[in-house]
Design a protein around this motif. Structure first.
Motif, mmCIF file in Angstrom:
data_model
loop_
_atom_site.group_PDB
_atom_site.id
_atom_site.type_symbol
_atom_site.label_atom_id
_atom_site.label_comp_id
_atom_site.label_asym_id
_atom_site.label_seq_id
_atom_site.Cartn_x
_atom_site.Cartn_y
_atom_site.Cartn_z
ATOM 1 N N ASP A 38 -49.274 -7.219 -0.619
ATOM 2 C CA ASP A 38 -48.879 -8.382 0.166
ATOM 3 C C ASP A 38 -47.456 -8.276 0.691
ATOM 4 O OD1 ASP A 38 -51.255 -9.877 0.137
ATOM 5 O OD2 ASP A 38 -50.888 -10.505 -1.922
ATOM 6 N N TYR A 39 -46.943 -7.067 0.775
ATOM 7 C CA TYR A 39 -45.651 -6.865 1.406
ATOM 8 C C TYR A 39 -45.836 -6.840 2.925
ATOM 9 C CZ TYR A 39 -42.978 -5.791 -2.839
ATOM 10 O OH TYR A 39 -42.324 -5.882 -4.048
ATOM 11 N N ALA A 40 -44.764 -7.136 3.645
ATOM 12 C CA ALA A 40 -44.836 -7.188 5.106
ATOM 13 C C ALA A 40 -45.260 -5.827 5.666
ATOM 14 C CB ALA A 40 -43.483 -7.596 5.680
ATOM 15 N N GLY A 41 -46.242 -5.848 6.593
ATOM 16 C CA GLY A 41 -46.886 -4.630 7.054
ATOM 17 C C GLY A 41 -46.003 -3.645 7.771
ATOM 18 N N ASN A 232 -45.211 -10.866 2.720
ATOM 19 C CA ASN A 232 -45.931 -11.713 3.662
ATOM 20 C C ASN A 232 -45.905 -13.158 3.156
ATOM 21 O OD1 ASN A 232 -47.962 -12.021 1.705
ATOM 22 N ND2 ASN A 232 -49.372 -10.596 2.696
ATOM 23 N N ARG A 233 -46.460 -14.074 3.951
ATOM 24 C CA ARG A 233 -46.343 -15.498 3.612
ATOM 25 C C ARG A 233 -46.969 -15.831 2.255
ATOM 26 N NH1 ARG A 233 -45.624 -19.775 6.884
ATOM 27 N NH2 ARG A 233 -44.082 -18.399 7.810
ATOM 28 N N ALA A 234 -48.124 -15.242 1.964
ATOM 29 C CA ALA A 234 -48.793 -15.547 0.694
ATOM 30 C C ALA A 234 -47.952 -15.111 -0.500
ATOM 31 C CB ALA A 234 -50.161 -14.868 0.649
ATOM 32 N N LEU A 235 -47.357 -13.930 -0.422
ATOM 33 C CA LEU A 235 -46.544 -13.446 -1.539
ATOM 34 C C LEU A 235 -45.223 -14.204 -1.625
ATOM 35 C CD1 LEU A 235 -46.247 -11.586 -3.911
ATOM 36 C CD2 LEU A 235 -45.524 -9.748 -2.380
ATOM 37 N N GLN A 236 -44.673 -14.600 -0.485
ATOM 38 C CA GLN A 236 -43.481 -15.445 -0.511
ATOM 39 C C GLN A 236 -43.767 -16.735 -1.273
ATOM 40 O OE1 GLN A 236 -42.155 -16.133 3.496
ATOM 41 N NE2 GLN A 236 -41.560 -14.019 3.842
ATOM 42 N N ASP A 237 -44.902 -17.355 -0.984
ATOM 43 C CA ASP A 237 -45.248 -18.602 -1.672
ATOM 44 C C ASP A 237 -45.482 -18.374 -3.158
ATOM 45 O OD1 ASP A 237 -44.944 -20.434 0.358
ATOM 46 O OD2 ASP A 237 -47.037 -20.386 0.973
ATOM 47 N N THR A 260 -35.764 -18.700 3.980
ATOM 48 C CA THR A 260 -35.720 -20.154 3.974
ATOM 49 C C THR A 260 -36.918 -20.720 3.227
ATOM 50 O OG1 THR A 260 -35.666 -22.137 5.381
ATOM 51 C CG2 THR A 260 -36.941 -20.260 6.194
ATOM 52 N N LEU A 261 -36.754 -21.935 2.741
ATOM 53 C CA LEU A 261 -37.865 -22.667 2.129
ATOM 54 C C LEU A 261 -38.646 -23.478 3.158
ATOM 55 C CD1 LEU A 261 -36.445 -24.251 -1.167
ATOM 56 C CD2 LEU A 261 -38.289 -22.585 -0.986
ATOM 57 N N ARG A 262 -38.138 -23.545 4.378
ATOM 58 C CA ARG A 262 -38.611 -24.525 5.354
ATOM 59 C C ARG A 262 -40.122 -24.531 5.543
ATOM 60 N NH1 ARG A 262 -35.136 -24.302 10.462
ATOM 61 N NH2 ARG A 262 -33.643 -24.947 8.862
ATOM 62 N N PHE A 263 -40.736 -23.352 5.611
ATOM 63 C CA PHE A 263 -42.172 -23.286 5.891
ATOM 64 C C PHE A 263 -42.996 -22.961 4.645
ATOM 65 C CE2 PHE A 263 -39.819 -21.905 9.716
ATOM 66 C CZ PHE A 263 -40.127 -23.000 10.532
ATOM 67 N N SER A 264 -42.370 -23.075 3.499
ATOM 68 C CA SER A 264 -43.054 -22.762 2.244
ATOM 69 C C SER A 264 -43.856 -23.955 1.730
ATOM 70 C CB SER A 264 -42.019 -22.358 1.185
ATOM 71 O OG SER A 264 -42.572 -22.399 -0.109
ATOM 72 N N ALA A 265 -44.885 -23.647 0.954
ATOM 73 C CA ALA A 265 -45.672 -24.696 0.300
ATOM 74 C C ALA A 265 -44.848 -25.458 -0.720
ATOM 75 C CB ALA A 265 -46.891 -24.068 -0.380
ATOM 76 N N HIS A 266 -43.676 -24.911 -1.113
ATOM 77 C CA HIS A 266 -42.841 -25.527 -2.142
ATOM 78 C C HIS A 266 -41.615 -26.235 -1.568
ATOM 79 C CE1 HIS A 266 -45.240 -23.437 -5.181
ATOM 80 N NE2 HIS A 266 -45.174 -22.391 -4.371
ATOM 81 N N ALA A 267 -41.539 -26.312 -0.261
ATOM 82 C CA ALA A 267 -40.355 -26.899 0.380
ATOM 83 C C ALA A 267 -40.099 -28.328 -0.089
ATOM 84 C CB ALA A 267 -40.504 -26.863 1.900
ATOM 85 N N GLY A 268 -41.146 -29.103 -0.288
ATOM 86 C CA GLY A 268 -41.003 -30.499 -0.680
ATOM 87 C C GLY A 268 -40.456 -30.710 -2.070
ATOM 88 N N GLU A 269 -40.384 -29.634 -2.862
ATOM 89 C CA GLU A 269 -39.895 -29.755 -4.239
ATOM 90 C C GLU A 269 -38.388 -29.521 -4.345
ATOM 91 O OE1 GLU A 269 -42.765 -28.130 -7.239
ATOM 92 O OE2 GLU A 269 -43.678 -27.238 -5.448
#
Length: 285
Positions: A38-41, A232-237, A260-269
């Motif tokens: 899941d690293y960036a391609g 990638n986004r999944a591994l970042q999350d 950034t946390l901005r677009f992460s599933a955890h940003a609200g925390e």
């Protein structure tokens, strides 16, 4: 001029190179339990191609065979895949933000645990230890410095760096708000410097993969800089989920300048403490 078969897409639009990248990463995971799937391609492809050229392989499939059967080839490719670029007090404004906005809160804890994730050659871990010592907190601080590369961890534990890097480290330290001289924290010998024993005693260097491993301790600060940009986004999350789980209430998270946390599933925390320096605080509830 016609393209080679490797460059031609199949009927689904996929290239042979794409399949070879997936296969060699799967082989590395199955054989050695290092997970780069899941690293960036684009970054992975570039590094694998460098290994292919270095070992004179016609394609990545040949490199895969050598990686599976020749441990020394795997170690070299692993070094390519794990980016080991760092410096002490890199991005000094980040450490200044820690001094000014995070340390006052850390002082309220009777004991401190800090997680430096992706510690590379140890420069960031020693920078954190120096900062804590200058702020009078090192005696009650334990720093967990983790990485997936055994080679990097060995270098970090040794705490030996080239003397020609010291002027840059010294300037970074000064710009970060450092107290006194950086030379107080190392001993120079010939063309290298050795970090002080008092710093090493407060750091635990350990193997840990953000791709596959779990949280191992509750901490007040996580510093993971210039690592997520290679995921990638999944591994970042996944990684950010580990940091969120590890942090105590009101704990702090520091990321790299391009992360950034901005677009992460955890940003609200989290709430943003220092936007430009990428420092966040976990919400209390």
């Amino acid at each position: 001029m016609t393209n080679s078969a490797h460059d031609e897409p199949d009927r689904h639009g996929r290239h042979a190179d794409d399949l070879e990248v997936r296969l060699i990463l799967e082989a590395i995971y199955e054989r050695y339990h290092y997970d780069f799937r899941d690293y960036a391609g684009s970054s992975l492809r570039r590094r694998l191609k460098a290994g292919q050229q270095r070992f004179g392989c016609a394609n990545l499939s040949q490199l895969q065979g050598r990686v599976l059967h020749e441990p020394e080839v795997f170690r070299s490719v692993l070094s390519d895949l794990t980016v080991q670029v760092s410096e002490m007090f890199r991005d000094p404004e980040y450490y200044r933000a820690l001094r000014e906005q995070v340390v006052p809160v850390l002082r309220t804890f009777p004991s401190l645990r800090i997680w430096v994730a992706g510690c590379s050659g140890g420069e960031e871990a020693y920078s954190m230890a120096i900062l804590m010592k200058e702020e009078g907190l090192l005696d009650r601080t334990l720093i967990y410095a983790t990485d997936i590369s055994q080679e990097a961890l060995a270098q970090a534990q040794a705490g030996v760096y080239r003397v020609d890097q010291v002027p840059l480290y010294t300037e970074n330290h000064r710009a970060s708000g450092g107290v006194g001289s950086l030379s107080e924290y190392y001993t120079a010998a010939y063309d290298h410097v050795l970090m002080d024993k008092s710093l090493k005693e407060r750091i635990v260097f350990s193997d840990h993969s953000l791709s596959t491993d779990s949280v191992f301790a509750e901490v007040q600060l996580v510093s993971c800089r210039n690592v997520l940009i290679y995921f990638n986004r999944a591994l970042q999350d996944r990684a950010l989920g580990l940091f969120t789980e590890a942090l105590c209430r009101n704990g702090f998270l520091g990321l790299g300048a391009r992360e950034t946390l901005r677009f992460s599933a955890h940003a609200g925390e989290f709430v943003e403490i220092a936007a430009k320096e990428r420092v966040y605080q976990k919400r209390s509830a």
